[in-house]
Design a protein around this motif. Structure first.
Motif, PDB file in Angstrom:
ATOM      1  N   LEU A 155     -86.786 -21.696 -16.477  1.00 37.72           N
ATOM      2  CA  LEU A 155     -86.316 -20.535 -15.723  1.00 37.72           C
ATOM      3  C   LEU A 155     -85.828 -19.426 -16.652  1.00 37.72           C
ATOM      4  CD1 LEU A 155     -84.364 -22.393 -12.893  1.00 37.72           C
ATOM      5  CD2 LEU A 155     -86.513 -21.151 -12.644  1.00 37.72           C
ATOM      6  N   GLN A 156     -85.139 -19.800 -17.715  1.00 39.88           N
ATOM      7  CA  GLN A 156     -84.643 -18.794 -18.650  1.00 39.88           C
ATOM      8  C   GLN A 156     -85.783 -18.112 -19.400  1.00 39.88           C
ATOM      9  OE1 GLN A 156     -81.798 -21.228 -20.824  1.00 39.88           O
ATOM     10  NE2 GLN A 156     -80.080 -20.243 -19.756  1.00 39.88           N
ATOM     11  N   GLU A 157     -86.853 -18.842 -19.642  1.00 40.37           N
ATOM     12  CA  GLU A 157     -88.008 -18.240 -20.303  1.00 40.37           C
ATOM     13  C   GLU A 157     -88.647 -17.158 -19.441  1.00 40.37           C
ATOM     14  OE1 GLU A 157     -90.492 -21.572 -21.195  1.00 40.37           O
ATOM     15  OE2 GLU A 157     -89.421 -22.097 -23.046  1.00 40.37           O
ATOM     16  N   ALA A 158     -88.432 -17.233 -18.135  1.00 42.40           N
ATOM     17  CA  ALA A 158     -88.953 -16.202 -17.227  1.00 42.40           C
ATOM     18  C   ALA A 158     -88.122 -14.925 -17.276  1.00 42.40           C
ATOM     19  CB  ALA A 158     -88.991 -16.736 -15.805  1.00 42.40           C
ATOM     20  N   ASP A 159     -86.986 -14.955 -18.004  1.00 41.58           N
ATOM     21  CA  ASP A 159     -86.105 -13.802 -18.163  1.00 41.58           C
ATOM     22  C   ASP A 159     -85.654 -13.278 -16.807  1.00 41.58           C
ATOM     23  OD1 ASP A 159     -84.597 -11.827 -19.253  1.00 41.58           O
ATOM     24  OD2 ASP A 159     -86.221 -10.815 -20.322  1.00 41.58           O
ATOM     25  N   LEU A 160     -84.907 -14.096 -16.082  1.00 46.04           N
ATOM     26  CA  LEU A 160     -84.436 -13.732 -14.762  1.00 46.04           C
ATOM     27  C   LEU A 160     -83.538 -12.494 -14.780  1.00 46.04           C
ATOM     28  CD1 LEU A 160     -83.635 -17.219 -13.188  1.00 46.04           C
ATOM     29  CD2 LEU A 160     -85.602 -15.751 -12.744  1.00 46.04           C
ATOM     30  N   GLY A 161     -82.771 -12.333 -15.864  1.00 49.89           N
ATOM     31  CA  GLY A 161     -81.900 -11.164 -15.961  1.00 49.89           C
ATOM     32  C   GLY A 161     -82.696  -9.870 -15.904  1.00 49.89           C
ATOM     33  N   ALA A 162     -83.762  -9.788 -16.689  1.00 48.68           N
ATOM     34  CA  ALA A 162     -84.598  -8.587 -16.692  1.00 48.68           C
ATOM     35  C   ALA A 162     -85.297  -8.400 -15.355  1.00 48.68           C
ATOM     36  CB  ALA A 162     -85.629  -8.684 -17.822  1.00 48.68           C
ATOM     37  N   LEU A 163     -85.688  -9.522 -14.734  1.00 44.24           N
ATOM     38  CA  LEU A 163     -86.356  -9.451 -13.438  1.00 44.24           C
ATOM     39  C   LEU A 163     -85.407  -8.866 -12.380  1.00 44.24           C
ATOM     40  CD1 LEU A 163     -88.894 -10.141 -11.809  1.00 44.24           C
ATOM     41  CD2 LEU A 163     -87.923 -12.410 -11.407  1.00 44.24           C
ATOM     42  N   PHE A 164     -84.153  -9.312 -12.378  1.00 48.75           N
ATOM     43  CA  PHE A 164     -83.194  -8.767 -11.425  1.00 48.75           C
ATOM     44  C   PHE A 164     -82.848  -7.315 -11.750  1.00 48.75           C
ATOM     45  CE2 PHE A 164     -82.253 -13.182 -10.100  1.00 48.75           C
ATOM     46  CZ  PHE A 164     -82.293 -12.983  -8.722  1.00 48.75           C
ATOM     47  N   ASP A 165     -82.841  -6.954 -13.015  1.00 47.32           N
ATOM     48  CA  ASP A 165     -82.632  -5.553 -13.382  1.00 47.32           C
ATOM     49  C   ASP A 165     -83.712  -4.674 -12.765  1.00 47.32           C
ATOM     50  OD1 ASP A 165     -80.369  -6.101 -14.843  1.00 47.32           O
ATOM     51  OD2 ASP A 165     -81.372  -6.054 -16.800  1.00 47.32           O
ATOM     52  N   ARG A 166     -84.976  -5.124 -12.842  1.00 51.39           N
ATOM     53  CA  ARG A 166     -86.079  -4.346 -12.270  1.00 51.39           C
ATOM     54  C   ARG A 166     -85.981  -4.291 -10.747  1.00 51.39           C
ATOM     55  NH1 ARG A 166     -89.113  -7.465 -15.855  1.00 51.39           N
ATOM     56  NH2 ARG A 166     -90.307  -8.453 -14.178  1.00 51.39           N
ATOM     57  N   ALA A 167     -85.589  -5.415 -10.155  1.00 52.93           N
ATOM     58  CA  ALA A 167     -85.481  -5.461  -8.695  1.00 52.93           C
ATOM     59  C   ALA A 167     -84.393  -4.523  -8.190  1.00 52.93           C
ATOM     60  CB  ALA A 167     -85.198  -6.895  -8.240  1.00 52.93           C
ATOM     61  N   THR A 168     -83.228  -4.556  -8.823  1.00 56.40           N
ATOM     62  CA  THR A 168     -82.132  -3.701  -8.370  1.00 56.40           C
ATOM     63  C   THR A 168     -82.436  -2.229  -8.653  1.00 56.40           C
ATOM     64  OG1 THR A 168     -80.949  -4.123 -10.454  1.00 56.40           O
ATOM     65  CG2 THR A 168     -80.375  -5.494  -8.570  1.00 56.40           C
ATOM     66  N   ALA A 169     -83.151  -1.943  -9.734  1.00 59.74           N
ATOM     67  CA  ALA A 169     -83.542  -0.565 -10.026  1.00 59.74           C
ATOM     68  C   ALA A 169     -84.493  -0.042  -8.949  1.00 59.74           C
ATOM     69  CB  ALA A 169     -84.198  -0.474 -11.405  1.00 59.74           C
ATOM     70  N   ALA A 170     -85.402  -0.896  -8.477  1.00 56.72           N
ATOM     71  CA  ALA A 170     -86.325  -0.494  -7.420  1.00 56.72           C
ATOM     72  C   ALA A 170     -85.573  -0.210  -6.129  1.00 56.72           C
ATOM     73  CB  ALA A 170     -87.374  -1.584  -7.199  1.00 56.72           C
ATOM     74  N   ALA A 171     -84.579  -1.032  -5.822  1.00 54.62           N
ATOM     75  CA  ALA A 171     -83.777  -0.806  -4.618  1.00 54.62           C
ATOM     76  C   ALA A 171     -82.980   0.485  -4.727  1.00 54.62           C
ATOM     77  CB  ALA A 171     -82.838  -1.995  -4.384  1.00 54.62           C
ATOM     78  N   ALA A 172     -82.402   0.742  -5.899  1.00 54.21           N
ATOM     79  CA  ALA A 172     -81.624   1.961  -6.100  1.00 54.21           C
ATOM     80  C   ALA A 172     -82.507   3.199  -5.996  1.00 54.21           C
ATOM     81  CB  ALA A 172     -80.930   1.925  -7.463  1.00 54.21           C
ATOM     82  N   ALA A 173     -83.728   3.107  -6.507  1.00 57.08           N
ATOM     83  CA  ALA A 173     -84.656   4.237  -6.419  1.00 57.08           C
ATOM     84  C   ALA A 173     -84.993   4.542  -4.967  1.00 57.08           C
ATOM     85  CB  ALA A 173     -85.928   3.932  -7.206  1.00 57.08           C
ATOM     86  N   ARG A 174     -85.156   3.502  -4.160  1.00 55.92           N
ATOM     87  CA  ARG A 174     -85.451   3.718  -2.747  1.00 55.92           C
ATOM     88  C   ARG A 174     -84.246   4.335  -2.028  1.00 55.92           C
ATOM     89  NH1 ARG A 174     -88.115   5.881   0.937  1.00 55.92           N
ATOM     90  NH2 ARG A 174     -88.009   4.875   3.001  1.00 55.92           N
ATOM     91  N   ALA A 175     -83.045   3.937  -2.389  1.00 57.06           N
ATOM     92  CA  ALA A 175     -81.847   4.538  -1.787  1.00 57.06           C
ATOM     93  C   ALA A 175     -81.778   6.028  -2.121  1.00 57.06           C
ATOM     94  CB  ALA A 175     -80.587   3.826  -2.299  1.00 57.06           C
ATOM     95  N   ALA A 176     -82.166   6.394  -3.335  1.00 63.22           N
ATOM     96  CA  ALA A 176     -82.174   7.798  -3.733  1.00 63.22           C
ATOM     97  C   ALA A 176     -83.206   8.581  -2.929  1.00 63.22           C
ATOM     98  CB  ALA A 176     -82.450   7.918  -5.224  1.00 63.22           C
ATOM     99  N   GLU A 177     -84.349   7.956  -2.666  1.00 60.14           N
ATOM    100  CA  GLU A 177     -85.380   8.600  -1.851  1.00 60.14           C
ATOM    101  C   GLU A 177     -84.889   8.864  -0.433  1.00 60.14           C
ATOM    102  OE1 GLU A 177     -88.735   6.041  -1.986  1.00 60.14           O
ATOM    103  OE2 GLU A 177     -89.272   6.524  -4.054  1.00 60.14           O
ATOM    104  N   ILE A 178     -84.161   7.866   0.129  1.00 56.98           N
ATOM    105  CA  ILE A 178     -83.627   8.017   1.488  1.00 56.98           C
ATOM    106  C   ILE A 178     -82.615   9.150   1.521  1.00 56.98           C
ATOM    107  CG2 ILE A 178     -82.235   6.893   3.267  1.00 56.98           C
ATOM    108  CD1 ILE A 178     -83.532   4.247   2.403  1.00 56.98           C
ATOM    109  N   ALA A 179     -81.770   9.230   0.505  1.00 50.51           N
ATOM    110  CA  ALA A 179     -80.750  10.275   0.459  1.00 50.51           C
ATOM    111  C   ALA A 179     -81.367  11.652   0.356  1.00 50.51           C
ATOM    112  CB  ALA A 179     -79.811  10.028  -0.715  1.00 50.51           C
ATOM    113  N   ALA A 180     -82.509  11.751  -0.317  1.00 47.94           N
ATOM    114  CA  ALA A 180     -83.151  13.043  -0.525  1.00 47.94           C
ATOM    115  C   ALA A 180     -84.001  13.490   0.661  1.00 47.94           C
ATOM    116  CB  ALA A 180     -84.029  13.001  -1.773  1.00 47.94           C
ATOM    117  N   SER A 181     -84.294  12.563   1.569  1.00 49.01           N
ATOM    118  CA  SER A 181     -85.183  12.882   2.687  1.00 49.01           C
ATOM    119  C   SER A 181     -84.458  13.599   3.825  1.00 49.01           C
ATOM    120  CB  SER A 181     -85.822  11.613   3.220  1.00 49.01           C
ATOM    121  OG  SER A 181     -84.833  10.728   3.722  1.00 49.01           O
TER     122      SER A 181
END
Length: 280
Positions: free
Chosen positions: A254-280
């Motif tokens: 599991l650690q070889e899959a770099d879960l930390g980086a994976l969650f960083d990308r996931a949360t960044a995608a969610a934050a980007a979508r929140a910014a899109e909603i705020a701008a709409s």
């Protein structure tokens, strides 16, 4: 019970607003409670002792009347409905009323621009475990909200779980962790359940193992923090991972899959979508 919370109106007592309402009813500390829903059926479902449950199809001015009588007004409507709702209730709000929005992407500044100077606003971001009294809610006050009003907002949401008082700039980040977090947990449970079934367990057996393991691990962490303040999940993970044992091998993969980086990308995608909603 002596009322420790003032009169509260929840405009749009749907899924999340309804969960807040249920928590307030169970807590019993609000001076009065009112809730609005568009349909008669939803208003009947939200009815409870001590609650004025209003169906807007029967009482078109229900939002205005509920807001006019409340010290705290919680907006449980969709983001695209917030501006129209604020315009509707603004003339009826009493000076000193606190308006709290649950809507993603609706800033305090945007709400303040639609309300009189005498009205304070705040944002709250609860998550779905609020439905069972185990929520995490982020609360942020606007420029007009006093420390006492922010504390009042926190007390309202404290009836359904833990509350973090944060800067508004952190609200979207919080939503990517505690707001979206239950979905991450359910996804992990889904994957582990599938692994159990592929190992030959029945669906029922797999579900029992996974659900109780997650629940038990959370309970174990809570208990450990009571006896050992400051202990973290990493330490408990190390304690259950015997050197050269089976768990160590699984954790290594599991650690070889770099879960930390994976969650960083996931949360960044969610934050980007929140910014899109705020701008709409």
């Amino acid at each position: 019970m002596t009322s420790s919370l003032p009169s509260i109106a929840i405009l749009g007592a749907g899924s999340m607003g309804g969960a807040i309402l249920s928590g307030l009813v169970a807590d019993g500390s609000a001076a009065s409670l009112a809730a609005t829903n568009r349909s008669r059926a939803k208003a009947e479902a939200a009815a409870a002792p001590g609650v004025r449950s209003i169906a807007l199809e029967d009482e078109p001015r229900g939002n205005v009347e509920a807001a006019a009588a409340a010290d705290v007004v919680v907006l449980g409507v969709k983001p695209y409905m917030v501006a129209d709702l604020l315009a509707e209730i603004a003339p009826a709000l009493r000076p000193g009323t606190l308006v709290v929005s649950l809507a993603v992407g609706t800033t305090c500044a945007a709400m303040e621009a639609l309300l009189p100077e005498s009205i304070a606003v705040a944002r709250a971001m609860p998550n779905t475990p609020t439905n069972v009294g185990r929520g995490v809610t982020g609360v942020a006050g606007g420029s007009r909200a006093s420390d006492e009003q922010v504390a009042l907002a926190a007390a309202v949401f404290g009836v359904v779980g833990e509350v973090l008082v944060i800067d508004e700039a952190q609200i979207d980040a919080l939503s990517t962790i505690s707001g979206s977090g239950p979905a991450y947990v359910f996804l992990l449970m889904e994957a582990l359940t599938g692994a159990a079934e592929r190992l030959g367990f029945t669906a029922e057996q797999a579900a029992t193992m996974v659900q109780e393991t997650f629940a038990g691990a959370s309970a174990l962490l809570a208990d450990a923090r009571t006896s050992e303040p400051g202990i973290d999940p990493a330490e408990l993970r190390r304690r259950v991972t015997s050197p050269k044992g089976t768990t160590e091998q699984a954790v290594r993969v599991l650690q070889e899959a770099d879960l930390g980086a994976l969650f960083d990308r996931a949360t960044a995608a969610a934050a980007a979508r929140a910014a899109e909603i705020a701008a709409s």
